[in-house]
Scaffold this motif. Structure first.
Motif, PDB file in Angstrom:
ATOM      1  N   HIS A  64       0.792  -1.232   0.000  1.00  0.00           N
ATOM      2  CA  HIS A  64       0.000   0.000   0.000  1.00  0.00           C
ATOM      3  C   HIS A  64       0.823   1.281   0.000  1.00  0.00           C
ATOM      4  O   HIS A  64       0.360   2.317  -0.474  1.00  0.00           O
ATOM      5  CB  HIS A  64      -0.985   0.008   1.180  1.00  0.00           C
ATOM      6  N   ASP A  65       2.044   1.243   0.509  1.00  0.00           N
ATOM      7  CA  ASP A  65       2.852   2.465   0.594  1.00  0.00           C
ATOM      8  C   ASP A  65       4.161   2.389  -0.190  1.00  0.00           C
ATOM      9  O   ASP A  65       5.000   3.283  -0.050  1.00  0.00           O
ATOM     10  CB  ASP A  65       3.176   2.792   2.056  1.00  0.00           C
ATOM     11  N   TRP A  78      -1.517   7.248  -6.733  1.00  0.00           N
ATOM     12  CA  TRP A  78      -0.306   6.833  -7.445  1.00  0.00           C
ATOM     13  C   TRP A  78      -0.018   5.351  -7.211  1.00  0.00           C
ATOM     14  O   TRP A  78       0.366   4.628  -8.138  1.00  0.00           O
ATOM     15  CB  TRP A  78       0.884   7.671  -6.971  1.00  0.00           C
ATOM     16  N   GLY A  79      -0.191   4.905  -5.979  1.00  0.00           N
ATOM     17  CA  GLY A  79       0.067   3.502  -5.673  1.00  0.00           C
ATOM     18  C   GLY A  79      -0.867   2.573  -6.417  1.00  0.00           C
ATOM     19  O   GLY A  79      -0.457   1.522  -6.929  1.00  0.00           O
ATOM     20  N   TRP A  93      -7.940  -1.070  -5.730  1.00  0.00           N
ATOM     21  CA  TRP A  93      -9.010  -0.183  -5.252  1.00  0.00           C
ATOM     22  C   TRP A  93      -8.774   0.166  -3.782  1.00  0.00           C
ATOM     23  O   TRP A  93      -8.870   1.332  -3.381  1.00  0.00           O
ATOM     24  CB  TRP A  93     -10.363  -0.858  -5.433  1.00  0.00           C
ATOM     25  N   GLY A  94      -8.473  -0.836  -2.987  1.00  0.00           N
ATOM     26  CA  GLY A  94      -8.222  -0.586  -1.573  1.00  0.00           C
ATOM     27  C   GLY A  94      -7.033   0.326  -1.349  1.00  0.00           C
ATOM     28  O   GLY A  94      -7.062   1.211  -0.481  1.00  0.00           O
ATOM     29  N   ILE A  95      -5.981   0.131  -2.134  1.00  0.00           N
ATOM     30  CA  ILE A  95      -4.802   0.981  -2.012  1.00  0.00           C
ATOM     31  C   ILE A  95      -5.144   2.418  -2.391  1.00  0.00           C
ATOM     32  O   ILE A  95      -4.697   3.371  -1.741  1.00  0.00           O
ATOM     33  CB  ILE A  95      -3.657   0.418  -2.880  1.00  0.00           C
ATOM     34  N   ARG A  96      -5.953   2.595  -3.425  1.00  0.00           N
ATOM     35  CA  ARG A  96      -6.335   3.953  -3.841  1.00  0.00           C
ATOM     36  C   ARG A  96      -7.049   4.693  -2.710  1.00  0.00           C
ATOM     37  O   ARG A  96      -6.723   5.842  -2.399  1.00  0.00           O
ATOM     38  CB  ARG A  96      -7.236   3.896  -5.069  1.00  0.00           C
ATOM     39  N   ARG A 148     -10.480  -0.057   4.125  1.00  0.00           N
ATOM     40  CA  ARG A 148     -10.486   0.176   5.570  1.00  0.00           C
ATOM     41  C   ARG A 148      -9.543  -0.767   6.300  1.00  0.00           C
ATOM     42  O   ARG A 148      -8.858  -0.368   7.251  1.00  0.00           O
ATOM     43  CB  ARG A 148     -11.912   0.039   6.109  1.00  0.00           C
ATOM     44  N   LEU A 149      -9.453  -2.019   5.858  1.00  0.00           N
ATOM     45  CA  LEU A 149      -8.567  -2.963   6.536  1.00  0.00           C
ATOM     46  C   LEU A 149      -7.101  -2.583   6.368  1.00  0.00           C
ATOM     47  O   LEU A 149      -6.275  -2.911   7.223  1.00  0.00           O
ATOM     48  CB  LEU A 149      -8.818  -4.386   6.027  1.00  0.00           C
ATOM     49  N   ILE A 150      -6.773  -1.897   5.287  1.00  0.00           N
ATOM     50  CA  ILE A 150      -5.400  -1.397   5.156  1.00  0.00           C
ATOM     51  C   ILE A 150      -5.119  -0.390   6.261  1.00  0.00           C
ATOM     52  O   ILE A 150      -4.069  -0.429   6.910  1.00  0.00           O
ATOM     53  CB  ILE A 150      -5.173  -0.766   3.767  1.00  0.00           C
TER      54      ILE A 150
END
Length: 205
Positions: A64-65, A78-79, A93-96, A148-150
Motif C-alpha cells: 500500500h505504501d 499513485w500507488g 481499489w483498496g490501495i487507492r 479500511r482494513l489497510i
C-alpha cells in the motif's frame, strides 16, 4: 534534503545508494533494491497475516505504501496506478482509497484518527474536499473494507524496533501478483514508466 521538496522521496535522495537492478526485475527485486528497508509495509502485512486477514488484504498491506519511494502527495492514487496491472482490482481499489480513509475514524472496526496526524497536520486540520469526497464514495462502496482494513493494519505498523522479513509473503506474492515475464518496467503496461522511474532515478529525461 534542503534542496528537495518534502513530497519527493527516497529514490531521489542522493545520500541513498542505488544498486543496479536486474534486466528483468521482479517485485522481490524492487523490495530488495528500491523499497528497502520497507519496515512499515512489512509490519502492516505481518499484522494482517497474524490476525487472519485474506491473502489479498495481506498483499494490499504489503504494497500500500511502496509508491512513497517515488513521492508522497496523493500516494493512494499513485500507488493504485503503479500496481493495478498486476493485482486483482479489489487490491488496487483498496490501495487507492486507503489514503482518504486514514483521515476518518470508524468505530465499528476500531480505527481511530492517528494521533501522529495532530502533530503532522495540526489539530485543526481539515482534509481537502477531494479527500472527503473520496472517503464518502469509498464508505458507500461494496469494497469499503478492502481499503479500511489497510488503515486498520496500518495502525500497528510504525515500530522502528521490529524487524520483519519478506519470507512469509513470498508465496502470497506468487499467487496474487502477476509478474510480467519481461520484467516490471519493460512490459508496456500502463504503469511501466513508473517502475522505470524507480529503476533509473538518475536519468535526466
Amino acid at each position: 534534503m534542503k534542496d528537495v521538496r518534502r513530497g519527493m522521496d527516497t529514490v531521489y535522495d542522493k545520500r541513498r545508494e542505488m544498486l543496479p537492478m536486474p534486466d528483468k526485475p521482479t517485485l522481490m527485486d524492487f523490495f530488495k533494491l528500491r523499497f528497502y528497508p520497507a519496515r512499515h509495509v512489512m509490519q502492516s502485512a505481518t499484522h494482517a497475516l497474524k490476525t487472519g486477514q485474506p491473502e489479498r488484504t495481506v498483499l494490499a498491506c504489503l504494497l500500500h505504501d511502496v509508491v512513497l519511494n517515488l513521492g508522497r502527495p496523493d500516494h493512494g492514487w499513485w500507488g493504485a496506478q503503479l500496481l493495478a496491472p498486476y493485482v486483482e482490482e479489489r487490491i488496487s481499489w483498496g490501495i487507492r482509497y486507503h489514503q482518504a480513509l486514514r483521515f476518518y475514524p470508524d468505530d465499528e472496526v476500531g480505527y481511530e484518527y492517528p494521533e501522529s496526524y495532530n502533530r503532522i497536520f495540526g489539530k485543526d486540520y481539515v482534509p481537502d474536499a477531494y479527500i472527503k469526497e473520496a472517503h464518502d464514495f469509498a464508505r458507500n462502496h461494496k469494497w469499503y473494507m478492502e481499503a479500511r482494513l489497510i488503515t486498520v493494519n496500518d495502525m500497528y505498523a510504525f515500530n522502528p524496533d521490529v524487524k520483519e522479513t519478506l519470507e512469509p509473503f513470498i508465496d502470497i506474492i506468487g499467487r496474487h501478483f502477476k509478474q510480467p515475464k519481461e520484467g516490471l518496467g519493460f512490459d508496456n503496461s500502463p504503469s511501466a514508466h513508473m517502475w522505470r522511474s524507480l529503476i533509473f532515478p538518475d536519468r535526466l529525461l
